[in-house]
Enzyme design. Structure first.
Site, PDB file in Angstrom:
ATOM      1  CG  ASP A  89      -2.942   3.841   3.404  1.00 22.96           C
ATOM      2  OD1 ASP A  89      -3.451   3.193   4.313  1.00 22.96           O
ATOM      3  OD2 ASP A  89      -1.835   3.553   2.907  1.00 22.96           O
ATOM      4  CG  LEU A 147      -7.020  14.277   0.961  1.00 26.90           C
ATOM      5  CD1 LEU A 147      -7.408  14.229  -0.507  1.00 26.90           C
ATOM      6  CD2 LEU A 147      -7.963  13.424   1.780  1.00 26.90           C
TER       7      LEU A 147
HETATM    8  P1  IMP Z   1      -1.982   7.994   1.188  1.00 30.33           P
HETATM    9  O1  IMP Z   1      -1.195   9.108   0.587  1.00 30.33           O
HETATM   10  O2  IMP Z   1      -1.122   7.033   1.972  1.00 30.33           O
HETATM   11  O3  IMP Z   1      -3.186   8.439   1.986  1.00 30.33           O
HETATM   12  O4  IMP Z   1      -2.470   7.105  -0.002  1.00 30.33           O
HETATM   13  C1  IMP Z   1      -3.419   7.564  -0.824  1.00 30.33           C
HETATM   14  C2  IMP Z   1      -3.470   6.851  -2.153  1.00 30.33           C
HETATM   15  O5  IMP Z   1      -2.846   5.556  -2.166  1.00 30.33           O
HETATM   16  C3  IMP Z   1      -4.926   6.596  -2.422  1.00 30.33           C
HETATM   17  O6  IMP Z   1      -5.521   7.717  -3.024  1.00 30.33           O
HETATM   18  C4  IMP Z   1      -4.882   5.383  -3.294  1.00 30.33           C
HETATM   19  O7  IMP Z   1      -4.769   5.772  -4.635  1.00 30.33           O
HETATM   20  C5  IMP Z   1      -3.677   4.608  -2.796  1.00 30.33           C
HETATM   21  N1  IMP Z   1      -4.111   3.599  -1.808  1.00 30.33           N
HETATM   22  C6  IMP Z   1      -4.109   3.698  -0.454  1.00 30.33           C
HETATM   23  N2  IMP Z   1      -4.602   2.579   0.113  1.00 30.33           N
HETATM   24  C7  IMP Z   1      -4.946   1.766  -0.916  1.00 30.33           C
HETATM   25  C8  IMP Z   1      -5.558   0.461  -0.975  1.00 30.33           C
HETATM   26  O8  IMP Z   1      -5.904  -0.206   0.016  1.00 30.33           O
HETATM   27  N3  IMP Z   1      -5.751  -0.028  -2.228  1.00 30.33           N
HETATM   28  C9  IMP Z   1      -5.425   0.651  -3.370  1.00 30.33           C
HETATM   29  N4  IMP Z   1      -4.880   1.865  -3.351  1.00 30.33           N
HETATM   30  C10 IMP Z   1      -4.635   2.415  -2.128  1.00 30.33           C
END
Ligand code: IMP
Ligand code: MG
Length: 193
Positions: free
Chosen positions: A117, A122
């Site tokens: 997202d 990551l």
């Molecule tokens: P980031 O750190 O914002 O990239 O978010 C990563 C983590 O948030 C992902 O590995 C998911 O576990 C959770 N996440 C992000 N988007 C979604 C979504 O649309 N549905 C459910 N979990 C999400």
């Protein structure tokens, strides 16, 4: 599409109102393709798969079974990173709640995650694993929401690009619900969002 007013999460797979964004079959086919692409890279090499909990548990399990079919036998570990508080709002910071136990020094690591997202989770996990002395860190994610990216992160293998939708199922949750769904669907929040 699921309404979050249905907080029980029961019988969703039987409900006619659930329209999968990615069906079980689409996911299965794409994972087989990803495994074949990974095999081109990792055949004959030692590597460690690190799944990011909780969201990647189902994807990692299915991907590893397809890798086995292709005679790839990585060591496996998991890390638990938390970037979301309750609901679908990112706290903007990443906490490691469970670290890997395998020594990754001088090893090739393949991080497996459910969805990228903002990219913060990551990026954080990648830096952590590199700081432990891994020789190489590559990334395989099932879903990518490129429109939401806040920090740059290189994705080596992506299952599907999706638009800016909040998705659940196939390991992914809304308030810890719906992880069990064998398909991926979108969630319509009560009151909209
Ligand atoms: P980031 O750190 O914002 O990239 O978010 C990563 C983590 O948030 C992902 O590995 C998911 O576990 C959770 N996440 C992000 N988007 C979604 C979504 O649309 N549905 C459910 N979990 C999400
Ligand atoms: Mg995740």
């Amino acid at each position: 599409m699921i309404s979050s007013k249905d907080s029980s999460g029961k019988n969703l797979s039987d409900s006619g109102s659930v329209i999968p964004l990615k069906t079980e079959l689409q996911i299965r086919y794409r994972i087989a393709e990803l495994a074949a692409l990974l095999a081109e890279e990792y055949r004959g090499r030692d590597f460690v798969v690190v799944g990011i909990l909780k969201g990647a548990f189902m994807f990692a399990a299915d991907l590893l079974r397809r890798l086995y079919d292709l005679e790839l036998y990585p060591d496996i570990d998991f890390i638990r990173a938390v970037s979301y508080g309750s609901g679908d709002k990112s706290s903007g910071e990443v906490r490691i709640e469970l670290d890997i136990s395998i020594d990754v020094k001088d090893k090739s690591v393949l991080i497996v995650d459910d969805i990228v997202d903002t990219g913060r989770t990551l990026q954080h996990v990648k830096e952590l694993i590199l700081s432990k002395g891994a020789a190489e860190v590559r990334v395989c994610v099932l879903l990518d929401k490129p429109s939401r990216r806040e920090v740059e992160c290189d994705l080596d293998w992506v299952g599907f690009e999706i638009p800016n939708l909040f998705v659940v199922g196939y390991g992914m949750d809304f308030d810890e619900k719906y992880r069990y769904l064998p398909f991926i669907t979108t969630i319509e929040q009560a009151g909209g969002n």
